[in-house]
Design an enzyme around this catalytic site. Structure first.
Site, PDB file in Angstrom:
ATOM      1  N   HIS A 295     -45.342  78.708  11.697  1.00 55.12           N
ATOM      2  CA  HIS A 295     -45.049  79.027  13.101  1.00 55.12           C
ATOM      3  C   HIS A 295     -44.453  77.798  13.799  1.00 55.12           C
ATOM      4  O   HIS A 295     -44.754  77.510  14.955  1.00 55.12           O
ATOM      5  CB  HIS A 295     -46.334  79.454  13.811  1.00 55.12           C
ATOM      6  CG  HIS A 295     -46.134  80.587  14.778  1.00 55.12           C
ATOM      7  ND1 HIS A 295     -46.455  81.883  14.482  1.00 55.12           N
ATOM      8  CD2 HIS A 295     -45.649  80.606  16.047  1.00 55.12           C
ATOM      9  CE1 HIS A 295     -46.185  82.657  15.524  1.00 55.12           C
ATOM     10  NE2 HIS A 295     -45.694  81.907  16.478  1.00 55.12           N
ATOM     11  N   ARG A 298     -46.997  75.248  15.048  1.00 52.83           N
ATOM     12  CA  ARG A 298     -47.587  75.499  16.357  1.00 52.83           C
ATOM     13  C   ARG A 298     -48.985  76.117  16.308  1.00 52.83           C
ATOM     14  O   ARG A 298     -49.578  76.379  17.356  1.00 52.83           O
ATOM     15  CB  ARG A 298     -46.655  76.410  17.167  1.00 52.83           C
ATOM     16  CG  ARG A 298     -45.339  75.732  17.508  1.00 52.83           C
ATOM     17  CD  ARG A 298     -44.321  76.724  18.022  1.00 52.83           C
ATOM     18  NE  ARG A 298     -44.626  77.269  19.342  1.00 52.83           N
ATOM     19  CZ  ARG A 298     -44.374  76.653  20.502  1.00 52.83           C
ATOM     20  NH1 ARG A 298     -43.826  75.439  20.498  1.00 52.83           N
ATOM     21  NH2 ARG A 298     -44.650  77.234  21.647  1.00 52.83           N
ATOM     22  N   ILE A 329     -36.711  72.279  10.318  1.00 56.56           N
ATOM     23  CA  ILE A 329     -35.268  72.294  10.053  1.00 56.56           C
ATOM     24  C   ILE A 329     -34.524  71.816  11.289  1.00 56.56           C
ATOM     25  O   ILE A 329     -34.591  72.447  12.346  1.00 56.56           O
ATOM     26  CB  ILE A 329     -34.812  73.713   9.652  1.00 56.56           C
ATOM     27  CG1 ILE A 329     -35.480  74.109   8.331  1.00 56.56           C
ATOM     28  CG2 ILE A 329     -33.290  73.783   9.531  1.00 56.56           C
ATOM     29  CD1 ILE A 329     -35.259  75.548   7.933  1.00 56.56           C
ATOM     30  N   GLY A 349     -35.492  77.584  14.648  1.00 61.68           N
ATOM     31  CA  GLY A 349     -36.026  77.962  15.945  1.00 61.68           C
ATOM     32  C   GLY A 349     -35.698  76.963  17.032  1.00 61.68           C
ATOM     33  O   GLY A 349     -34.849  77.203  17.893  1.00 61.68           O
ATOM     34  N   ARG A 350     -36.340  75.805  16.978  1.00 61.44           N
ATOM     35  CA  ARG A 350     -36.139  74.822  18.051  1.00 61.44           C
ATOM     36  C   ARG A 350     -34.680  74.393  18.170  1.00 61.44           C
ATOM     37  O   ARG A 350     -34.205  74.122  19.273  1.00 61.44           O
ATOM     38  CB  ARG A 350     -37.013  73.593  17.809  1.00 61.44           C
ATOM     39  CG  ARG A 350     -38.498  73.826  18.052  1.00 61.44           C
ATOM     40  CD  ARG A 350     -39.292  72.543  17.835  1.00 61.44           C
ATOM     41  NE  ARG A 350     -40.707  72.726  18.061  1.00 61.44           N
ATOM     42  CZ  ARG A 350     -41.578  73.155  17.134  1.00 61.44           C
ATOM     43  NH1 ARG A 350     -41.126  73.456  15.911  1.00 61.44           N
ATOM     44  NH2 ARG A 350     -42.858  73.283  17.418  1.00 61.44           N
TER      45      ARG A 350
END
Length: 398
Positions: A295, A298, A329, A349-350
């Site tokens: 996740h 997180r 990544i 994601g980020r």
């Protein structure tokens, strides 16, 4: 040719961007640069919600360090004049070997939110995963990118009637894949969020609110767009806090995975797998994909590093299911390394969320430009002309 004429051929005026956001985005050469722009563009509580991880944040830092320490093994004297970055993932061909991860509350990051991300994913020919906690309905995401590919990240609530409602929404919006999230039996407040008062219910301090007002652009966009709320869950009823609490299920079991396999006719991916044994368990009940994930670091601090698990999981179940991987990544080179280690696709994601915070849709485009360029450069320097050529001979853990 005179000396001054020769110099003029070397010195080119920079591209002029009159918009200050465009100028900042153009100067971003990598995802780390976008992160810096994002940190200045939004209130600290918003940036920390996206950027932060569990407890000491070791799960995230160790994942990033692992990717940074993967050594490439290039081959020279290869024809790389033509490059194919496409990849078949879960039955459909896409332009690049990665997908965009689900992130909740996108309209908090930037008022343009999920529709902006979906349209960029469509532009670059990759899937976009929409969170159960999205601030845009599934139907509106689909309308924003009618030719795009959409995946739905599902929290399997204890109330199966609620789950059925969410599945129906995904079917109506023509989403082709459900990502069943397995690693979140409970809601986990992160230290940064606690300090900023981003809890359920919120408990923000005067200082946190005052700092937020130092970002008038963000506030103005939010005021115009209206207060963001969980639009996917809206159909299930209740207050925002109640809806969020209801999606977490400490009783989730392999029986629920089997039930969902029977209830959903599209592709099904088990997201949040963190061991070879669990990868085998979910593969045995008929999922189409295993998503190695913590996740984004997180949930459980000091969790396994997904990319380290990747070769063993591929060896165990890769002949039956596709294997995806995320967490840590930060570059196109990381994506290439993940594919070489056996992943069907990497998931980021980020990286794109920094772009969203930095400049809305334009920022997400910039993130995609950076990642796609880095993928192309890394592949050519490795001596491969297609994603399918990547294999473990191209990488080594140091």
């Amino acid at each position: 040719m005179s000396k001054s004429a020769r110099m003029s051929t070397l010195i080119k005026p920079p591209k002029v961007a009159w918009n200050p956001t465009e100028r900042r985005l153009l100067r971003a050469a990598g995802i780390a640069d976008l992160r810096d722009v994002a940190r200045r563009a939004v209130p600290r509580m918003v940036f920390d919600y996206c950027d932060g991880a569990a407890d000491s944040e070791r799960s995230l830092s160790r994942a990033r360090e692992t990717f940074a320490n993967i050594e490439f093994q290039p081959s020279v004297l290869r024809d790389v004049s033509h490059l194919d970055t496409s990849r078949t993932v879960l039955g459909k061909r896409q332009e690049l070997p990665f997908a965009l991860a689900p992130v909740g509350f996108n309209r908090v990051m930037h008022a343009e939110g999920e529709p902006a991300v979906a349209s960029v994913a469509q532009q670059f020919g990759i899937p976009y995963s929409v969170s159960t906690l999205a601030t845009t309905s599934l139907a509106d995401v689909a309308a924003a990118a009618p030719e795009g590919r959409h995946w739905f990240q599902l929290y399997f609530a204890e109330d199966r009637a609620m789950v059925k409602e969410l599945i129906a929404l995904a079917e109506e919006a023509k989403f082709d894949t459900i990502l069943l999230t397995l690693d979140t039996p409970i809601s986990v407040p992160r230290r940064r969020d606690i300090r900023n008062g981003l809890t359920i219910p919120p408990s923000m301090s005067v200082g946190t609110i005052a700092e937020a007002f130092l970002h008038p652009g963000w506030w103005m966009r939010q005021w115009r767009a209206g207060t963001p709320s969980p639009q996917v869950l809206k159909a299930t009823g209740g207050s925002a806090s109640d809806m969020i609490k209801r999606v977490f299920n400490p009783r989730l079991s392999i029986d629920d995975v089997e039930w969902l396999r029977g209830a959903w006719s599209g592709k099904l991916v088990a997201k949040g797998v963190q061991s070879v044994a669990d990868a085998k368990r979910v593969a045995d009940v008929g999922v189409d994909g295993v998503w190695l994930s913590t996740h984004g670091g997180r949930k459980l601090d000091r969790a396994p590093v997904p990319v380290e698990l990747l070769p063993d999981v591929v060896d165990e179940v890769g002949d039956r299911v596709e294997v995806l991987v995320d967490t840590g990544i930060t570059s196109g080179a990381d994506i290439v390394a993940a594919i070489a280690l056996g992943a069907t696709a990497a998931v980021v994601g980020r990286a794109y969320q920094y772009g969203l915070m930095a400049g809305g849709r334009r920022g997400v485009v910039r993130a995609m430009e950076i990642l796609s360029r880095e993928i192309e450069v890394t592949m050519k320097l490795l001596g491969v002309s297609s994603v399918g050529e990547l294999n473990r001979s191209h990488v080594r853990f140091r």
